[in-house]
Design an enzyme around this catalytic site. Structure first.
Site, PDB file in Angstrom:
ATOM      1  N   ALA A 193       0.881  -1.185   0.000  1.00 21.34           N
ATOM      2  CA  ALA A 193       0.000   0.000   0.000  1.00 21.34           C
ATOM      3  C   ALA A 193       0.912   1.226   0.000  1.00 21.34           C
ATOM      4  CB  ALA A 193      -0.960  -0.002   1.181  1.00 21.34           C
TER       5      ALA A 193
ATOM      6  N   HIS B  22       3.209   4.574  -0.656  1.00 21.62           N
ATOM      7  CA  HIS B  22       2.967   6.021  -0.792  1.00 21.62           C
ATOM      8  C   HIS B  22       4.320   6.703  -0.959  1.00 21.62           C
ATOM      9  CE1 HIS B  22       4.253   6.081   3.371  1.00 21.62           C
ATOM     10  NE2 HIS B  22       3.277   5.257   3.704  1.00 21.62           N
TER      11      HIS B  22
ATOM     12  N   HIS C  47       7.321   5.624   1.248  1.00 23.56           N
ATOM     13  CA  HIS C  47       8.043   4.428   0.783  1.00 23.56           C
ATOM     14  C   HIS C  47       8.927   4.775  -0.422  1.00 23.56           C
ATOM     15  CE1 HIS C  47       4.287   2.445   2.510  1.00 23.56           C
ATOM     16  NE2 HIS C  47       5.251   1.847   3.186  1.00 23.56           N
TER      17      HIS C  47
ATOM     18  N   GLN D 196       3.889  -9.396  13.483  1.00 21.85           N
ATOM     19  CA  GLN D 196       4.074  -8.097  14.122  1.00 21.85           C
ATOM     20  C   GLN D 196       2.763  -7.387  14.443  1.00 21.85           C
ATOM     21  OE1 GLN D 196       6.276  -6.412  10.645  1.00 21.85           O
ATOM     22  NE2 GLN D 196       5.185  -4.524  11.139  1.00 21.85           N
TER      23      GLN D 196
ATOM     24  N   GLY E 172      12.293   4.325   7.464  1.00 26.07           N
ATOM     25  CA  GLY E 172      11.800   5.674   7.699  1.00 26.07           C
ATOM     26  C   GLY E 172      11.904   6.065   9.163  1.00 26.07           C
TER      27      GLY E 172
ATOM     28  N   LYS F 278       9.799   7.717  10.483  1.00 24.60           N
ATOM     29  CA  LYS F 278       8.399   7.600  10.929  1.00 24.60           C
ATOM     30  C   LYS F 278       8.267   6.520  12.006  1.00 24.60           C
ATOM     31  CE  LYS F 278       3.808   7.248  10.466  1.00 24.60           C
ATOM     32  NZ  LYS F 278       3.468   5.888  10.134  1.00 24.60           N
ATOM     33  N   ASP F 279       8.988   5.394  11.805  1.00 22.60           N
ATOM     34  CA  ASP F 279       8.969   4.304  12.785  1.00 22.60           C
ATOM     35  C   ASP F 279      10.289   4.332  13.558  1.00 22.60           C
ATOM     36  OD1 ASP F 279       6.410   2.713  11.982  1.00 22.60           O
ATOM     37  OD2 ASP F 279       7.418   3.184  10.109  1.00 22.60           O
TER      38      ASP F 279
ATOM     39  N   SER G 159       1.088   7.406   5.778  1.00 22.01           N
ATOM     40  CA  SER G 159       1.035   6.049   6.311  1.00 22.01           C
ATOM     41  C   SER G 159       0.025   5.255   5.498  1.00 22.01           C
ATOM     42  CB  SER G 159       0.584   6.101   7.780  1.00 22.01           C
ATOM     43  OG  SER G 159       0.151   4.827   8.194  1.00 22.01           O
ATOM     44  N   SER G 160       0.310   3.978   5.301  1.00 26.05           N
ATOM     45  CA  SER G 160      -0.650   3.137   4.564  1.00 26.05           C
ATOM     46  C   SER G 160      -1.996   3.136   5.278  1.00 26.05           C
ATOM     47  CB  SER G 160      -0.126   1.705   4.472  1.00 26.05           C
ATOM     48  OG  SER G 160       1.157   1.710   3.898  1.00 26.05           O
TER      49      SER G 160
HETATM   50  P1  AMP Z   1       5.608  -0.088   6.241  1.00 22.31           P
HETATM   51  O1  AMP Z   1       5.150  -0.463   4.872  1.00 22.31           O
HETATM   52  O2  AMP Z   1       4.633   0.731   7.014  1.00 22.31           O
HETATM   53  O3  AMP Z   1       6.156  -1.264   7.020  1.00 22.31           O
HETATM   54  O4  AMP Z   1       6.848   0.888   6.020  1.00 22.31           O
HETATM   55  C1  AMP Z   1       7.970   0.495   5.301  1.00 22.31           C
HETATM   56  C2  AMP Z   1       9.073   1.494   5.504  1.00 22.31           C
HETATM   57  O5  AMP Z   1       8.632   2.788   5.045  1.00 22.31           O
HETATM   58  C3  AMP Z   1       9.451   1.674   6.979  1.00 22.31           C
HETATM   59  O6  AMP Z   1      10.851   1.795   7.103  1.00 22.31           O
HETATM   60  C4  AMP Z   1       8.751   2.951   7.347  1.00 22.31           C
HETATM   61  O7  AMP Z   1       9.368   3.650   8.414  1.00 22.31           O
HETATM   62  C5  AMP Z   1       8.859   3.738   6.058  1.00 22.31           C
HETATM   63  N1  AMP Z   1       7.836   4.792   6.026  1.00 22.31           N
HETATM   64  C6  AMP Z   1       6.508   4.651   6.287  1.00 22.31           C
HETATM   65  N2  AMP Z   1       5.890   5.842   6.233  1.00 22.31           N
HETATM   66  C7  AMP Z   1       6.836   6.755   5.933  1.00 22.31           C
HETATM   67  C8  AMP Z   1       6.827   8.176   5.751  1.00 22.31           C
HETATM   68  N3  AMP Z   1       5.708   8.892   5.868  1.00 22.31           N
HETATM   69  N4  AMP Z   1       7.989   8.785   5.445  1.00 22.31           N
HETATM   70  C9  AMP Z   1       9.141   8.068   5.336  1.00 22.31           C
HETATM   71  N5  AMP Z   1       9.227   6.732   5.505  1.00 22.31           N
HETATM   72  C10 AMP Z   1       8.080   6.086   5.799  1.00 22.31           C
END
Ligand code: AMP
Length: 280
Positions: free
Chosen positions: A32, A34, A37, A61, A147, A149-150, A185-186
């Site tokens: 998903a 954005h 990513h 998780q 990111g 973000k996390d 965020s997704s």
């Molecule tokens: P996820 O798909 O949510 O597991 O995120 C995958 C990677 O994308 C992780 O390293 C997140 O920290 C990063 N990420 C998610 N949202 C953002 C954002 N808004 N800005 C930068 N990196 C992000």
């Protein structure tokens, strides 16, 4: 862009790439996709010969079954976004491929499991560390992109990489935001219009706290200010707001010039849990 669905094919693909001594960048995601990513993908493409992205919604998780069940999926659009961003290969394993049996290995993660995300999402970081360890062992990248973000996830994985001698460069990328400041965020796509509007309050509260600290406000008083701010906003439930050392993520009692602090926030808008942070 090459699409790879099983571990054997992944190894074949990577062996053929590694033989020519290429630099490999890796971006693990749950799909998903954005702009957040894509910023990681683009950074990897700029700094590596080959970029591999994985999309895997990792069941271990999720501490909340509903969240796992409703996690957004948009595979065809994801593929074309990755292709346009210059990604070379996409690893898309099934649950059976990643978890052929119930895992018995686990990560305890010390104090990181007892603060912020760790204390509100039981088992979450064990699942994150487990899947990223599996992916790192399969992919063996030179550089891996995550990111800010996390932020706590990054801290956990950084420690894992150091303690287990993975020898992978961990790169933390800035948070990409929507025009109004909401961190991408997704899960944002699960917000209805009303929820989407109020969700910006997490970012607004971070800015309020930042301003207050910069004007000389104290840590305790700033935390109270943010907690009071959310008492006035319907539909938003604050789980925590913490002021922490941006490296260790341990709470700080006061702001010192030589220590970088992070303001970390998490809560629910309706049924959707959102997190955000700001590093000062
Ligand atoms: P996820 O798909 O949510 O597991 O995120 C995958 C990677 O994308 C992780 O390293 C997140 O920290 C990063 N990420 C998610 N949202 C953002 C954002 N808004 N800005 C930068 N990196 C992000």
């Amino acid at each position: 862009m090459q699409i790879i669905e099983d571990n054997g094919k992944l190894r074949e693909y990577l062996t053929s790439q590694h033989l020519s001594g290429v630099k490999l960048g890796f971006v693990p995601t749950m799909g998903a996709l954005h702009e957040g990513h894509l910023s990681l993908i683009r950074e990897s493409v700029r700094n590596n010969d080959i970029t591999l992205c994985s999309i895997f919604v990792n069941p271990t998780q999720f501490n909340n079954k509903e969240d796992l069940l409703h996690y957004p999926k948009n595979l065809e659009v994801d593929k074309s976004m990755l292709k346009d961003a210059g990604c070379d290969a996409l690893f898309l394993p099934s649950d059976e491929e990643m978890y052929p049996n119930e895992p018995i290995i686990g990560f305890t993660l010390g104090y990181l499991n007892n603060i912020m995300e760790g204390s509100f999402r039981e088992g979450h970081f064990n699942g994150v560390a487990l899947i990223v360890a599996k992916l790192f062992n399969l992919v063996r990248p030179n550089n891996a992109y995550f990111g800010q973000k996390d932020l706590q996830q990054f801290a956990v994985l950084n420690i894992m990489v150091k303690e287990l001698f993975f020898g992978i460069n961990m790169i933390k990328m800035p948070i990409i935001r929507e025009d109004d400041g909401l961190a991408m965020s997704s899960r944002n796509r699960r917000l209805n219009d009303r929820e989407r509007k109020v969700s910006v309050n997490f970012y607004k509260a971070l800015l309020l706290a930042k301003e207050n600290l910069e004007l000389g406000g104290e840590v305790g008083q700033t935390k109270k200010l943010v907690e009071d701010y959310f008492k006035t906003i319907d539909q938003v439930h604050l789980e925590y707001f913490e002021i922490v050392d941006s490296e260790t993520l341990l709470p700080v009692n006061s702001i010192k010039k030589n220590i970088s602090v992070a303001l970390c926030i998490a809560g629910y808008v309706g049924k959707i849990r959102l997190i955000d942070n700001l590093i000062l």
